[in-house]
Write a protein that holds these residues in place. Sequence first.
Motif, PDB file in Angstrom:
ATOM      1  N   LEU A 187      20.707  -1.838  -6.438  1.00  0.00           N
ATOM      2  CA  LEU A 187      20.431  -0.709  -5.554  1.00  0.00           C
ATOM      3  C   LEU A 187      19.021  -0.774  -4.981  1.00  0.00           C
ATOM      4  N   LEU A 188      18.054  -1.208  -5.789  1.00  0.00           N
ATOM      5  CA  LEU A 188      16.661  -1.322  -5.391  1.00  0.00           C
ATOM      6  C   LEU A 188      16.173  -2.735  -5.659  1.00  0.00           C
ATOM      7  N   PRO A 189      15.086  -3.137  -4.991  1.00  0.00           N
ATOM      8  CA  PRO A 189      14.480  -4.426  -5.338  1.00  0.00           C
ATOM      9  C   PRO A 189      13.937  -4.388  -6.768  1.00  0.00           C
ATOM     10  N   PRO A 190      13.674  -5.532  -7.361  1.00  0.00           N
ATOM     11  CA  PRO A 190      13.069  -5.552  -8.697  1.00  0.00           C
ATOM     12  C   PRO A 190      11.721  -4.834  -8.691  1.00  0.00           C
ATOM     13  N   PRO A 191      11.370  -4.125  -9.783  1.00  0.00           N
ATOM     14  CA  PRO A 191      10.068  -3.446  -9.826  1.00  0.00           C
ATOM     15  C   PRO A 191       8.899  -4.367  -9.512  1.00  0.00           C
ATOM     16  N   GLY A 192       9.029  -5.644  -9.856  1.00  0.00           N
ATOM     17  CA  GLY A 192       7.961  -6.598  -9.574  1.00  0.00           C
ATOM     18  C   GLY A 192       7.702  -6.829  -8.103  1.00  0.00           C
ATOM     19  N   ASP A 193       8.618  -6.353  -7.252  1.00  0.00           N
ATOM     20  CA  ASP A 193       8.433  -6.467  -5.801  1.00  0.00           C
ATOM     21  C   ASP A 193       7.987  -5.156  -5.164  1.00  0.00           C
ATOM     22  N   ILE A 194       7.862  -4.094  -5.957  1.00  0.00           N
ATOM     23  CA  ILE A 194       7.619  -2.757  -5.405  1.00  0.00           C
ATOM     24  C   ILE A 194       6.161  -2.323  -5.607  1.00  0.00           C
ATOM     25  N   THR A 195       5.494  -2.014  -4.516  1.00  0.00           N
ATOM     26  CA  THR A 195       4.188  -1.364  -4.568  1.00  0.00           C
ATOM     27  C   THR A 195       4.423   0.146  -4.564  1.00  0.00           C
ATOM     28  N   VAL A 196       3.829   0.843  -5.515  1.00  0.00           N
ATOM     29  CA  VAL A 196       4.050   2.283  -5.677  1.00  0.00           C
ATOM     30  C   VAL A 196       2.862   3.057  -5.106  1.00  0.00           C
ATOM     31  N   LEU A 197       3.172   4.083  -4.305  1.00  0.00           N
ATOM     32  CA  LEU A 197       2.162   4.960  -3.712  1.00  0.00           C
ATOM     33  C   LEU A 197       2.412   6.378  -4.187  1.00  0.00           C
ATOM     34  N   LEU A 198       1.406   6.992  -4.820  1.00  0.00           N
ATOM     35  CA  LEU A 198       1.545   8.312  -5.433  1.00  0.00           C
ATOM     36  C   LEU A 198       0.687   9.331  -4.688  1.00  0.00           C
TER      37      LEU A 198
ATOM     38  N   GLY B  59      -1.784  -6.931  -1.015  1.00  0.00           N
ATOM     39  CA  GLY B  59      -0.781  -7.770  -0.390  1.00  0.00           C
ATOM     40  C   GLY B  59      -0.803  -7.758   1.120  1.00  0.00           C
ATOM     41  N   GLY B  60      -1.969  -7.456   1.710  1.00  0.00           N
ATOM     42  CA  GLY B  60      -2.071  -7.370   3.161  1.00  0.00           C
ATOM     43  C   GLY B  60      -1.842  -5.983   3.712  1.00  0.00           C
ATOM     44  N   LEU B  61      -1.596  -5.023   2.848  1.00  0.00           N
ATOM     45  CA  LEU B  61      -1.401  -3.627   3.248  1.00  0.00           C
ATOM     46  C   LEU B  61      -2.676  -2.846   2.956  1.00  0.00           C
ATOM     47  N   THR B  62      -3.211  -2.162   3.971  1.00  0.00           N
ATOM     48  CA  THR B  62      -4.407  -1.348   3.781  1.00  0.00           C
ATOM     49  C   THR B  62      -3.998   0.089   3.497  1.00  0.00           C
ATOM     50  N   VAL B  63      -4.423   0.593   2.337  1.00  0.00           N
ATOM     51  CA  VAL B  63      -4.070   1.948   1.898  1.00  0.00           C
ATOM     52  C   VAL B  63      -5.353   2.721   1.646  1.00  0.00           C
ATOM     53  N   ALA B  64      -5.483   3.881   2.286  1.00  0.00           N
ATOM     54  CA  ALA B  64      -6.629   4.771   2.086  1.00  0.00           C
ATOM     55  C   ALA B  64      -6.132   6.083   1.505  1.00  0.00           C
ATOM     56  N   GLY B  65      -7.011   6.805   0.830  1.00  0.00           N
ATOM     57  CA  GLY B  65      -6.572   8.062   0.243  1.00  0.00           C
ATOM     58  C   GLY B  65      -7.695   9.032  -0.012  1.00  0.00           C
ATOM     59  N   VAL B  66      -7.354  10.320   0.047  1.00  0.00           N
ATOM     60  CA  VAL B  66      -8.277  11.394  -0.304  1.00  0.00           C
ATOM     61  C   VAL B  66      -7.556  12.310  -1.291  1.00  0.00           C
ATOM     62  N   SER B  67      -8.125  12.465  -2.468  1.00  0.00           N
ATOM     63  CA  SER B  67      -7.505  13.293  -3.495  1.00  0.00           C
ATOM     64  C   SER B  67      -7.740  14.776  -3.245  1.00  0.00           C
TER      65      SER B  67
ATOM     66  N   LEU C 238       6.810  -5.408   6.838  1.00  0.00           N
ATOM     67  CA  LEU C 238       5.919  -5.195   5.699  1.00  0.00           C
ATOM     68  C   LEU C 238       5.119  -6.476   5.478  1.00  0.00           C
ATOM     69  N   PRO C 239       3.886  -6.348   4.991  1.00  0.00           N
ATOM     70  CA  PRO C 239       3.120  -7.562   4.702  1.00  0.00           C
ATOM     71  C   PRO C 239       3.843  -8.444   3.691  1.00  0.00           C
ATOM     72  N   ALA C 240       3.595  -9.732   3.754  1.00  0.00           N
ATOM     73  CA  ALA C 240       4.267 -10.674   2.859  1.00  0.00           C
ATOM     74  C   ALA C 240       4.039 -10.335   1.392  1.00  0.00           C
ATOM     75  N   GLY C 241       2.878  -9.741   1.097  1.00  0.00           N
ATOM     76  CA  GLY C 241       2.566  -9.414  -0.288  1.00  0.00           C
ATOM     77  C   GLY C 241       3.154  -8.107  -0.767  1.00  0.00           C
TER      78      GLY C 241
END
Length: 262
Positions: free
Chosen positions: A84-95, A160-168, A40-43
Motif C-alpha cells: 500500500l505504501l513504499p517501504p519506510p526506508g524510502d519515506i521522508t517524514v514531515l511533522l 535528498g535534494g529537498l529543501t525544507v524550512a520550518g517555524v515552530s 520528487l528529488p532522487a533522494g
Amino acid sequence: MRLLDDLPKRLATIPYRAAGPGGATRTLQLAVESLRVDALPAGCPALLATGDLQGIAVSPDDGKPVLLGVALAGYLRLWAGSGLLPPPGDITVLLTGDLYSAPNADLRGASGDVHDVWAAFAAGCPAVLGIAGNHDVVTGGVNGFGPGVALLDGTLRDVGGLTVAGVSGVIGDPAKPFRRTEEAFLTTVKAISSTPPDVLLLHEGPRGTGPDQPGRPALRELLEQRPPAITLCGHVHWTRPVAPLGSGHIVNVDARAVLFTS
C-alpha cells in the motif's frame, strides 16, 4: 516540485480515541491519503506529512495504547508489506506539530512530551524533519535520533535534494512556550523563505481561499510574495485540505497523514 492534485486519494484509516468537549472521549478515524506531485528529488522517493495527532491508538506492534503518531509509524511497516505504501526506508517524514494526547484521551488541549513520536518515525525512516506545535514538549534533543532528524525553528535543512524550512509554534503570548508575537513570527517566516524552499512547515498557517480554510491573513499576504512550492500546516482543521497560494499550494495536515508521490 509542484502539486498535481487538489483532492487527496484515501489510502487507509487508523481508528483512535481523542478528547471531546467536557472530558468525553470520542472514537475517530485518522485519514491516510495521497497527493501527486510532478517530481520528487532522487533522494526522496516519497514524503509523508502529518500533524495534530492528538489521540491514542492501539499499536499494531504489541496491541498496547500509544500516542497516535507512534501507532502511525508502526502502520508504515505493515502497509509497506502489503504494497500500500513504499517501504519506510524510502519515506521522508514531515511533522507539523501537536503530537501529544492525554494518556486517557480525556483532556482537550493537553500538552506533553512527544519525543516518542519522533523516535518511532526515526527508527524506520531515513529523515524526519518537523516543527513543534503549541502543545508539544520537544527540544533539539530529537536531533540525536540520527543525522536525518531535525527540529526546525527559523531554520532549514536539505534532505535528498529537498529543501525544507520550518517555524515552530504559533502567534501568541511570547511568555508561553512556542509562541511569538505576530511581528516576530512574520519576521522569522520572511527570513527563511526569502529564497522559497520546496516545503515550508508551519503549525499555524495562512488562510486558504474559502471560509472552510481558516488561517492567518497576514501569513498569506507575506507568502504570496515568494510562495514555497508546498506550505504544510495544521492547528485548525480544513474540510478541503488543499488551497492555492500564488504559484504554490497550501496543504493542511491537521489530523490527517498525506503521502506525496510522483
